[in-house]
Design a protein around this motif. Structure first.
Motif, PDB file in Angstrom:
ATOM      1  N   ALA A  51       0.812  -1.221   0.000  1.00 19.26           N
ATOM      2  CA  ALA A  51       0.000   0.000   0.000  1.00 19.26           C
ATOM      3  C   ALA A  51       0.844   1.269   0.000  1.00 19.26           C
ATOM      4  O   ALA A  51       0.407   2.305  -0.484  1.00 19.26           O
ATOM      5  N   GLY A  52       2.077   1.194   0.546  1.00 20.11           N
ATOM      6  CA  GLY A  52       2.895   2.395   0.629  1.00 20.11           C
ATOM      7  C   GLY A  52       4.339   2.057   0.931  1.00 20.11           C
ATOM      8  O   GLY A  52       4.682   0.907   1.224  1.00 20.11           O
ATOM      9  N   VAL A  53       5.174   3.083   0.851  1.00 19.17           N
ATOM     10  CA  VAL A  53       6.603   2.951   1.112  1.00 19.17           C
ATOM     11  C   VAL A  53       7.042   4.113   1.992  1.00 19.17           C
ATOM     12  O   VAL A  53       6.563   5.244   1.837  1.00 19.17           O
ATOM     13  N   VAL A  54       7.962   3.817   2.905  1.00 18.35           N
ATOM     14  CA  VAL A  54       8.550   4.856   3.747  1.00 18.35           C
ATOM     15  C   VAL A  54      10.067   4.733   3.683  1.00 18.35           C
ATOM     16  O   VAL A  54      10.609   3.632   3.585  1.00 18.35           O
ATOM     17  N   ASN A  55      10.725   5.884   3.706  1.00 18.49           N
ATOM     18  CA  ASN A  55      12.175   5.948   3.773  1.00 18.49           C
ATOM     19  C   ASN A  55      12.515   6.794   4.994  1.00 18.49           C
ATOM     20  O   ASN A  55      12.043   7.925   5.114  1.00 18.49           O
ATOM     21  N   ILE A  56      13.313   6.218   5.897  1.00 13.66           N
ATOM     22  CA  ILE A  56      13.652   6.871   7.159  1.00 13.66           C
ATOM     23  C   ILE A  56      15.142   7.179   7.184  1.00 13.66           C
ATOM     24  O   ILE A  56      15.964   6.264   7.134  1.00 13.66           O
ATOM     25  N   ARG A  57      15.458   8.468   7.243  1.00 14.43           N
ATOM     26  CA  ARG A  57      16.856   8.891   7.348  1.00 14.43           C
ATOM     27  C   ARG A  57      17.289   8.812   8.812  1.00 14.43           C
ATOM     28  O   ARG A  57      16.575   9.292   9.696  1.00 14.43           O
ATOM     29  N   HIS A  58      18.452   8.218   9.044  1.00 17.16           N
ATOM     30  CA  HIS A  58      18.920   7.993  10.413  1.00 17.16           C
ATOM     31  C   HIS A  58      19.436   9.259  11.083  1.00 17.16           C
ATOM     32  O   HIS A  58      19.526   9.317  12.309  1.00 17.16           O
ATOM     33  N   SER A  59      19.803  10.269  10.294  1.00 16.09           N
ATOM     34  CA  SER A  59      20.252  11.560  10.831  1.00 16.09           C
ATOM     35  C   SER A  59      19.932  12.623   9.781  1.00 16.09           C
ATOM     36  O   SER A  59      19.467  12.299   8.690  1.00 16.09           O
ATOM     37  N   LEU A  60      20.176  13.870  10.147  1.00 15.58           N
ATOM     38  CA  LEU A  60      19.827  14.973   9.253  1.00 15.58           C
ATOM     39  C   LEU A  60      21.061  15.767   8.841  1.00 15.58           C
ATOM     40  O   LEU A  60      21.875  16.128   9.684  1.00 15.58           O
ATOM     41  N   GLU A 115      -4.759   3.435  -3.238  1.00 15.68           N
ATOM     42  CA  GLU A 115      -4.987   3.124  -1.820  1.00 15.68           C
ATOM     43  C   GLU A 115      -5.077   4.362  -0.944  1.00 15.68           C
ATOM     44  O   GLU A 115      -5.078   4.259   0.284  1.00 15.68           O
ATOM     45  N   ARG A 116      -5.187   5.529  -1.562  1.00 16.84           N
ATOM     46  CA  ARG A 116      -5.256   6.761  -0.781  1.00 16.84           C
ATOM     47  C   ARG A 116      -6.659   6.979  -0.216  1.00 16.84           C
ATOM     48  O   ARG A 116      -7.618   6.392  -0.680  1.00 16.84           O
ATOM     49  N   ARG A 117      -6.712   7.846   0.787  1.00 16.15           N
ATOM     50  CA  ARG A 117      -7.964   8.214   1.448  1.00 16.15           C
ATOM     51  C   ARG A 117      -8.603   7.029   2.166  1.00 16.15           C
ATOM     52  O   ARG A 117      -9.825   6.926   2.273  1.00 16.15           O
ATOM     53  N   LYS A 118      -7.739   6.116   2.639  1.00 13.05           N
ATOM     54  CA  LYS A 118      -8.215   4.943   3.370  1.00 13.05           C
ATOM     55  C   LYS A 118      -7.576   4.843   4.755  1.00 13.05           C
ATOM     56  O   LYS A 118      -7.737   3.846   5.441  1.00 13.05           O
ATOM     57  N   GLY A 119      -6.804   5.867   5.148  1.00  6.15           N
ATOM     58  CA  GLY A 119      -6.171   5.865   6.460  1.00  6.15           C
ATOM     59  C   GLY A 119      -4.786   5.252   6.489  1.00  6.15           C
ATOM     60  O   GLY A 119      -4.153   5.179   7.545  1.00  6.15           O
ATOM     61  N   LYS A 135      -1.428   5.567   9.406  1.00  9.18           N
ATOM     62  CA  LYS A 135      -0.882   4.350  10.006  1.00  9.18           C
ATOM     63  C   LYS A 135       0.587   4.177   9.611  1.00  9.18           C
ATOM     64  O   LYS A 135       1.411   3.806  10.448  1.00  9.18           O
ATOM     65  N   LEU A 136       0.919   4.454   8.356  1.00 11.25           N
ATOM     66  CA  LEU A 136       2.302   4.334   7.896  1.00 11.25           C
ATOM     67  C   LEU A 136       3.213   5.266   8.684  1.00 11.25           C
ATOM     68  O   LEU A 136       4.281   4.855   9.144  1.00 11.25           O
ATOM     69  N   LEU A 137       2.793   6.513   8.881  1.00 11.38           N
ATOM     70  CA  LEU A 137       3.613   7.448   9.642  1.00 11.38           C
ATOM     71  C   LEU A 137       3.728   7.000  11.098  1.00 11.38           C
ATOM     72  O   LEU A 137       4.812   7.046  11.687  1.00 11.38           O
ATOM     73  N   SER A 138       2.646   6.523  11.673  1.00 10.60           N
ATOM     74  CA  SER A 138       2.682   6.048  13.059  1.00 10.60           C
ATOM     75  C   SER A 138       3.679   4.898  13.218  1.00 10.60           C
ATOM     76  O   SER A 138       4.507   4.896  14.144  1.00 10.60           O
ATOM     77  N   LEU A 139       3.637   3.932  12.328  1.00 10.20           N
ATOM     78  CA  LEU A 139       4.574   2.805  12.381  1.00 10.20           C
ATOM     79  C   LEU A 139       6.009   3.276  12.142  1.00 10.20           C
ATOM     80  O   LEU A 139       6.950   2.760  12.747  1.00 10.20           O
ATOM     81  N   SER A 176      -1.095  15.410   3.487  1.00 13.30           N
ATOM     82  CA  SER A 176       0.122  15.127   4.267  1.00 13.30           C
ATOM     83  C   SER A 176       0.151  15.957   5.541  1.00 13.30           C
ATOM     84  O   SER A 176       0.543  15.462   6.602  1.00 13.30           O
ATOM     85  N   LYS A 177      -0.269  17.195   5.435  1.00  9.76           N
ATOM     86  CA  LYS A 177      -0.306  18.053   6.614  1.00  9.76           C
ATOM     87  C   LYS A 177      -1.208  17.431   7.691  1.00  9.76           C
ATOM     88  O   LYS A 177      -0.818  17.337   8.859  1.00  9.76           O
ATOM     89  N   ARG A 178      -2.390  16.966   7.307  1.00  9.76           N
ATOM     90  CA  ARG A 178      -3.314  16.337   8.260  1.00  9.76           C
ATOM     91  C   ARG A 178      -2.707  15.060   8.858  1.00  9.76           C
ATOM     92  O   ARG A 178      -2.826  14.790  10.049  1.00  9.76           O
ATOM     93  N   THR A 179      -2.037  14.275   8.003  1.00  9.48           N
ATOM     94  CA  THR A 179      -1.403  13.031   8.472  1.00  9.48           C
ATOM     95  C   THR A 179      -0.362  13.333   9.545  1.00  9.48           C
ATOM     96  O   THR A 179      -0.311  12.669  10.584  1.00  9.48           O
TER      97      THR A 179
END
Length: 178
Positions: free
Chosen positions: A80-89, A108-112, A116-120, A144-147
């Motif tokens: 449903a989605g992909v996330v990329n997490i940078r370990h530092s800035l 798969e948008r507008r389904k919450g 959930k992806l950001l929370s995880l 994205s702002k609301r998320t």
């Protein structure tokens, strides 16, 4: 949403599902977000290896930081989605990239899923020892702002790019996350 989702590390076993995700996004004509989904999957095994190498800081371009990529999978094994997490800035990431970049496939948008992806993802940043997580979005991107706000984002100073685009910057206290 109605189903459980989980973050999984990219694997060659999920090749067909990833290609379906990739092809849908390409066909939409939209900008591919996060940046890692722009990687050409033609040599799929190599692409997966490059994602794993980035996590341990191997073969990174100059000035890049290690990053972890996860795929958001549904109960029905749909990506449903992909996330990329940078370990530092770096300075650039502090202004326009943040710690977390994520995207949900168009169908798969507008389904919450984004919330959930950001929370995880925030749980993953906590595991990395990041106490305050920076998440950014373009000012025009209300979804994205609301998320981000739904996940506890606290506004910081905006960043204005050379072309005038405004980047909204939010900090989330990761220590508060379960």
């Amino acid at each position: 949403m109605g189903e459980n989702v989980k973050l999984v590390k990219p694997t060659v076993e999920l090749r067909e599902e990833y290609l379906d995700f990739y092809d849908e996004w390409k066909a939409s004509g939209e900008d591919m977000v996060p940046w890692v989904i722009k990687k050409d999957p033609a040599k799929f095994d190599d692409m997966i290896q490059s994602l794993h190498d980035a996590e341990i800081g191997e073969s990174l371009p100059a000035g890049w930081v290690p990053d972890s990529t996860y795929w958001l999978m549904t109960d029905h094994n749909r990506l449903a989605g992909v996330v990329n997490i940078r370990h530092s800035l770096t300075e650039k990431l502090l202004n326009i990239g943040g710690h977390i970049g994520y995207g949900i496939r168009p169908s798969e948008r507008r389904k919450g899923y984004a919330t959930k992806l950001l929370s995880l993802s925030l749980q993953k940043t906590k595991e990395l020892g990041i106490k305050k997580t920076l998440v950014v979005c373009d000012k025009w991107n209300e979804a994205s702002k609301r998320t981000i706000l739904n996940n506890g984002g606290k506004p910081d100073l905006d960043f204005i790019e050379e072309d005038g685009n405004v980047i909204l910057r939010y900090w989330i206290d990761t220590e508060d996350k379960k």
